[in-house]
Design a protein around this motif. Structure first.
Motif, PDB file in Angstrom:
ATOM      1  N   ALA A  38       4.322 -34.421 -34.410  1.00  0.00           N
ATOM      2  CA  ALA A  38       5.102 -35.134 -35.222  1.00  0.00           C
ATOM      3  C   ALA A  38       5.614 -36.501 -34.672  1.00  0.00           C
ATOM      4  O   ALA A  38       5.469 -36.725 -33.526  1.00  0.00           O
ATOM      5  N   PHE A  40       8.528 -39.626 -34.812  1.00  0.00           N
ATOM      6  CA  PHE A  40       9.967 -39.368 -35.011  1.00  0.00           C
ATOM      7  C   PHE A  40      10.221 -41.082 -35.031  1.00  0.00           C
ATOM      8  O   PHE A  40       9.906 -41.827 -34.340  1.00  0.00           O
TER       9      PHE A  40
ATOM     10  N   SER B 432       5.718 -48.079 -33.550  1.00  0.00           N
ATOM     11  CA  SER B 432       7.560 -48.132 -33.884  1.00  0.00           C
ATOM     12  C   SER B 432       7.744 -46.553 -33.660  1.00  0.00           C
ATOM     13  O   SER B 432       8.844 -46.551 -33.812  1.00  0.00           O
ATOM     14  N   LYS B 433       6.753 -45.644 -33.873  1.00  0.00           N
ATOM     15  CA  LYS B 433       7.327 -44.331 -33.707  1.00  0.00           C
ATOM     16  C   LYS B 433       7.370 -43.764 -32.353  1.00  0.00           C
ATOM     17  O   LYS B 433       6.900 -44.310 -31.422  1.00  0.00           O
ATOM     18  N   GLU B 434       8.150 -42.598 -32.162  1.00  0.00           N
ATOM     19  CA  GLU B 434       7.854 -41.812 -31.066  1.00  0.00           C
ATOM     20  C   GLU B 434       7.159 -40.447 -31.373  1.00  0.00           C
ATOM     21  O   GLU B 434       7.461 -40.153 -32.401  1.00  0.00           O
ATOM     22  N   PHE B 435       6.483 -39.967 -30.636  1.00  0.00           N
ATOM     23  CA  PHE B 435       5.688 -38.916 -30.980  1.00  0.00           C
ATOM     24  C   PHE B 435       6.011 -37.479 -30.079  1.00  0.00           C
ATOM     25  O   PHE B 435       6.402 -37.652 -29.076  1.00  0.00           O
ATOM     26  N   TRP B 436       5.989 -36.583 -30.891  1.00  0.00           N
ATOM     27  CA  TRP B 436       6.216 -35.112 -30.099  1.00  0.00           C
ATOM     28  C   TRP B 436       4.842 -34.226 -30.192  1.00  0.00           C
ATOM     29  O   TRP B 436       4.859 -33.794 -31.405  1.00  0.00           O
ATOM     30  N   ILE B 437       4.106 -34.139 -29.200  1.00  0.00           N
ATOM     31  CA  ILE B 437       2.720 -33.555 -29.557  1.00  0.00           C
ATOM     32  C   ILE B 437       2.568 -32.381 -28.670  1.00  0.00           C
ATOM     33  O   ILE B 437       2.381 -32.393 -27.534  1.00  0.00           O
ATOM     34  N   PRO B 438       2.104 -31.542 -29.385  1.00  0.00           N
ATOM     35  CA  PRO B 438       1.509 -30.245 -28.605  1.00  0.00           C
ATOM     36  C   PRO B 438       0.206 -30.441 -28.060  1.00  0.00           C
ATOM     37  O   PRO B 438      -0.653 -30.915 -28.760  1.00  0.00           O
ATOM     38  N   TYR B 451       4.117 -29.999 -24.155  1.00  0.00           N
ATOM     39  CA  TYR B 451       4.606 -30.860 -25.279  1.00  0.00           C
ATOM     40  C   TYR B 451       4.780 -32.249 -24.681  1.00  0.00           C
ATOM     41  O   TYR B 451       5.543 -32.289 -23.555  1.00  0.00           O
ATOM     42  N   LYS B 472       8.976 -26.333 -26.392  1.00  0.00           N
ATOM     43  CA  LYS B 472       8.675 -26.941 -27.518  1.00  0.00           C
ATOM     44  C   LYS B 472       9.877 -27.818 -28.325  1.00  0.00           C
ATOM     45  O   LYS B 472       9.794 -28.642 -29.008  1.00  0.00           O
ATOM     46  N   ASP B 473      11.177 -27.430 -27.902  1.00  0.00           N
ATOM     47  CA  ASP B 473      12.297 -27.930 -28.695  1.00  0.00           C
ATOM     48  C   ASP B 473      12.979 -29.080 -27.470  1.00  0.00           C
ATOM     49  O   ASP B 473      14.051 -29.469 -27.777  1.00  0.00           O
ATOM     50  N   PHE B 475      12.476 -32.032 -27.150  1.00  0.00           N
ATOM     51  CA  PHE B 475      12.191 -33.437 -27.605  1.00  0.00           C
ATOM     52  C   PHE B 475      13.729 -34.255 -27.391  1.00  0.00           C
ATOM     53  O   PHE B 475      13.307 -35.343 -26.844  1.00  0.00           O
ATOM     54  N   PHE B 476      14.616 -34.196 -28.009  1.00  0.00           N
ATOM     55  CA  PHE B 476      15.736 -35.067 -27.964  1.00  0.00           C
ATOM     56  C   PHE B 476      16.286 -35.226 -26.438  1.00  0.00           C
ATOM     57  O   PHE B 476      16.626 -36.178 -26.083  1.00  0.00           O
ATOM     58  N   LYS B 479      13.798 -37.606 -25.292  1.00  0.00           N
ATOM     59  CA  LYS B 479      13.966 -38.953 -25.895  1.00  0.00           C
ATOM     60  C   LYS B 479      15.105 -39.424 -25.356  1.00  0.00           C
ATOM     61  O   LYS B 479      15.100 -40.883 -24.863  1.00  0.00           O
TER      62      LYS B 479
END
Lengths: 214, 658
Positions: A38, A40, B432-438, B451, B472-473, B475-476, B479
């Motif tokens: 995904a 963000f 410009s995006k940030e990604f979260w990739i398995p 991840y 997997k959670d 991300f934040f 970030k």
């Protein structure tokens, strides 16, 4: 400034990333790679309050991969969402079925009563003009009827031409603002911050349900 | 089997290659048990040591690395002498490798003369590199041929070819004299259609000089670099038959089939439930092809995981994996295949990563900043959240900084895959995006996903921050940590080093001309200890007029750049092959090997040198016109001493360890 979380869901290659790209950058890339995992990103818009004043809204957008094998990750993205853009391809009949499945999942799994779900039919540019009408596989009336039955917002857009894309986000922003403003007013009275939420104060955790927009 | 398109050799040659033993994964990649025809003792028999040559440099700093390399002088083990007649010929080495020459190992090139042109001429080593032949008797036909000249003369000559030009930066003359090295290095390799992946047309597969096929055990095609399904299907049956035959009749799997008279080579990697095959006429060693296949297999695992793969096929052995893979996977496989075949990509050849040169103190500050941020944010990201962190530049896949837990490093292959992944995301214009990739790191743990949080730091310079977690959670958390870390790097004024502006003072790379080693065209230096390598920025001179063109600035002629990179890669591949056996084992722990390419019809010669010790590996190409090995050796010594002197700057030592 208000922050809202928005997630894009839908079958693969219906144009989720292209819609986001059109919204954020106002450009279109014909040969877009499919999203892995995904992405963000964020974008701000302005909506009008009742007293004709401009309110800035910041969308934090999850552009998810439509592919089946990333499906197990989806709950992480929609869990705290304020709005969901469920996208289908007007030239692919099956993509609407996938969209319906997403709507079901959202209704079942997301507890938030105020979750705004916007059903979007993409790629209308492909069936514009009398020559190309036969390319349309999903009638607008059909999808609209479904959206009304389910209480969803609905529109058809084209990420390629930009037709309707901004309006979708604008409508979501307005709807979110309208539903949240009372809650917001209470909060503002609480911290006396005349309309501004200080975004520099890090929120303790995004999974925290006491955030400003939950 | 033998009748299929004439691509498969007869049984005799087939039998000669079937011997193989278990795969051992070592630092040097895949090791095959069986040795080639040459015995390792060959190296001992060779008397042509550098010590005998009268031109051995005697400077103080020259002696230091001799001491380090086990006290013995490096030996000239092989003087490859490769002759090519013209550019229409295909790859160079259908050579008889390592014949038993008495004084040196010479490579003779035999090739098909189906293409027009004179018959190849095999030069005798002694003509060119006779032992201590007084070099001034060698006929000079260019002023750059500085064979046996005294050192100061060499430097003078070097300056004359360096051709001082006023440096032009941003269109303004900076006034300073900056020498530059001509990038006009001749191409002795064939020119085939480059950079095209042909998956649609019906053109014959055997026109390609290299191809990769991936099929399932049930014979279903999964991926083909070139060729349409209909073409691949017929091959998959043959591949399956061959692989199964050797499995039934031997305990081991088949590794390669080589046809010595056509120079064709087929390498097989049997990874039940998947079979991978490489076809090449470019003369790679077996171990190189197997490494490449393993890289492709590792990519599949990184996307699917091994556990999932086995699950899919255990349910139905005739499962069609293509339905499970996504469009992106095939795009990525295409990209990897192009990277392997048509780019300057020493990473696989050397099994190392390229590091971004940075001043030692700067790198230490960056690592300190990361560690401080990590300990300061321990409430935000509790221990165990962050597994691994990287700052990297994808422009040439360079590693800038590493943060890792004590006692853990990621395998080079895993990092190479990660670099490719980041580069692919970068190229898709989503800076410009940030990604979260398995992503599954097959050498770390092939059964599950990690991840990766990917954030692009500068779209122009293609730098990125990658933070890896098992949760997997997360991300934040990552970030927020990434945001704060970046703020800290900004406030510490370290970002200019991580995101170098082209042409700016904080430029990280280096050029050949920065090193006081004349007549060197390009080189690759690998530190074995750090499993990293460095090479000068690729100066591709598009028009021959502007020597200060960056790779990025010269994007107006990408084909030329690709062609140039491909050329360098071919040279390095053959240099590397001159110091290893076909199975990838080094011929000797320490050795020095000269290779000379010549191209008949044009008065073109290229001299290269491979120098391997337990500490380092150096592969060096001399400028056009250099004929003497002494010149090459002297410059090689200077390159080595420069690299050793700046080791702390060139390589990442420990990274930020927590």
């Amino acid at each position: 400034m208000l922050q809202f979380k928005l997630v894009l869901l839908g079958d693969s290659s219906v144009g989720k990333s292209s819609i986001v790209h059109r919204f954020v950058k106002d450009t279109f890339d014909e040969l877009r790679e499919s999203t892995i995992g995904a992405a963000f990103l964020s974008q701000t818009i302005k909506v009008e309050s009742e007293d004709q004043q401009e309110v800035v809204i910041k969308f934090e957008i999850w552009d998810t991969a439509g592919q089946e094998r990333y499906k197990s990750l989806a709950p992480m993205y929609y869990r705290n969402a304020n709005a969901a853009l469920v996208v289908y391809d007007v030239t692919q009949e099956d993509s609407l079925n996938k969209a319906k499945a997403w709507v079901e999942e959202l209704k079942n799994k997301v507890g938030d009563e105020d979750l705004v779900i916007f059903l979007v039919g993409n790629k209308v540019d492909l069936c514009e003009g009398s020559d190309n009408e036969d390319k349309r596989a999903v009638a607008a009336t059909l999808a609209k009827q479904y959206a009304e039955d389910q209480g969803l917002m609905f529109d058809e857009v084209s990420a390629k031409t930009g037709h309707g894309v901004k309006e979708v986000f604008q409508a979501i922003g307005q709807r979110l603002y309208d539903t949240k403003k009372e809650e917001l007013a209470t909060r503002q009275r609480g911290n006396g911050n005349d309309g501004q939420v200080d975004i520099n104060v890090p929120r303790p955790s995004t999974n925290d349900t006491t955030g400003c927009c939950s | 089997m033998a009748s299929s398109n004439g691509n498969f050799p007869d049984v005799r040659s087939l039998r000669s290659v079937k011997s193989s033993q278990t795969l051992k994964v070592a630092n040097q990649g895949l090791k095959l048990g069986s040795k080639g025809a040459a015995s390792p003792t060959l190296s001992v028999n060779l008397g042509n040591t550098i010590g005998d040559t009268s031109l051995l440099p005697t400077g103080n700093d020259d002696s230091q690395y001799e001491d380090n390399s086990g006290g013995s002088l490096p030996r000239i083990l092989s003087i490859g002498n490769l002759s090519v007649m013209d550019n229409s010929l295909r790859s160079l080495s259908s050579a008889k490798r390592y014949g038993t020459a008495s004084n040196s190992i010479s490579r003779e090139i035999t090739r098909d003369t189906a293409t027009s042109g004179p018959a190849p001429i095999i030069q005798n080593d002694a003509d060119v590199y006779g032992t201590n032949t007084p070099l001034n008797t060698t006929p000079f036909d260019r002023n750059t041929d500085v064979g046996g000249a005294p050192e100061n003369l060499i430097d003078m000559l070097a300056e004359s070819i360096y051709s001082y030009a006023p440096s032009m930066i941003n269109g303004k003359s900076a006034g300073a004299k900056r020498p530059y090295v001509s990038n006009e290095i001749p191409n002795v390799f064939s020119v085939t259609e480059r950079d095209v992946i042909d998956q649609d047309s019906n053109s014959a597969l055997n026109k390609q000089d290299k191809n990769f096929l991936i099929i399932s055990y049930a014979g279903k095609p999964i991926y083909a670099m070139h060729g349409r399904d209909e073409q691949v299907v017929s091959f998959s049956g043959i591949i399956n038959t061959i692989v199964s035959y050797f499995q039934v009749n031997n305990e081991d799997s088949i590794k390669t089939i080589t046809s010595t008279n056509t120079g064709q080579k087929f390498a097989f990697l049997n990874k039940d439930p998947i079979i991978l095959m490489a076809y090449s006429t470019r003369g790679e060693t077996t171990s190189e092809l197997l490494d490449q296949l393993d890289f492709l297999y590792s990519y599949l695992l990184s996307s699917v995981t091994e556990r999932q793969l086995h699950k899919l096929f255990s349910r139905r052995s005739n499962f069609d994996l293509r339905t499970f893979l996504e469009h992106t996977d095939f795009e990525n496989l295409n990209d990897l295949c192009l990277q392997i075949t048509n780019r300057l990509y020493p990473d696989l050849l050397l099994n190392a990563l390229q590091s971004n040169p940075l001043r030692k103190s700067v790198r230490a500050k960056i690592h300190d900043a990361i560690l401080n941020q990590l300990s300061g944010d321990s409430d935000l990201i509790p221990r165990g959240t962050l597994l691994y962190g990287l700052l990297l530049s994808t422009r040439q896949s360079k590693l800038t900084a590493v943060v890792r837990p004590r006692g853990h490093t990621l395998h080079t292959t895993d990092l190479q895959l990660l670099f490719c992944l980041v580069r692919r995301h970068m190229e898709s214009g989503s800076a410009s995006k940030e990604f979260w990739i398995p992503v599954c790191f097959p050498k770390f743990n092939s059964t599950g996903f990690l991840y990766a949080y990917i954030r692009f730091l500068s779209p122009e310079d293609k730098s990125a921050m990658v933070l890896i977690s098992a949760q997997k959670d997360a991300f934040f958390k990552l970030k927020l940590f990434g945001d704060r870390l970046w703020e800290r790097l900004v406030s510490d004024k370290l970002t200019t080093y991580i995101v170098p502006r082209g042409g700016g003072s904080a430029r990280c790379g280096f050029r050949v001309r920065d090193i006081p080693a004349p007549l060197v065209h390009h080189f690759v230096y690998k530190s074995r200890r750090f499993v990293q390598y460095v090479m000068p920025e690729v100066d591709y001179n598009v028009s021959g007029n502007n020597p200060f063109l960056d790779e990025s600035e010269s994007s107006g002629d990408p084909e030329g750049v690709v062609e140039y990179q491909r050329k360098l890669q071919s040279y390095y591949q053959q240099l590397h092959d001159s110091v290893v056996y076909d199975d990838g084992d080094p011929i000797n722990k320490s050795m020095l090997s000269f290779v000379k390419w010549s191209c008949h019809g044009a008065s073109v010669e290229v001299v290269g040198l491979a120098w391997v010790t337990p500490q380092f590996e150096l592969y060096l190409l001399c400028n056009d016109g250099v004929r003497g090995k002494e010149v090459a050796l002297r410059s090689a010594r200077r390159v080595v001493s420069w690299c050793r002197k700046h080791e702390a700057r060139l390589f990442i030592h420990d990274g930020a360890v927590f």
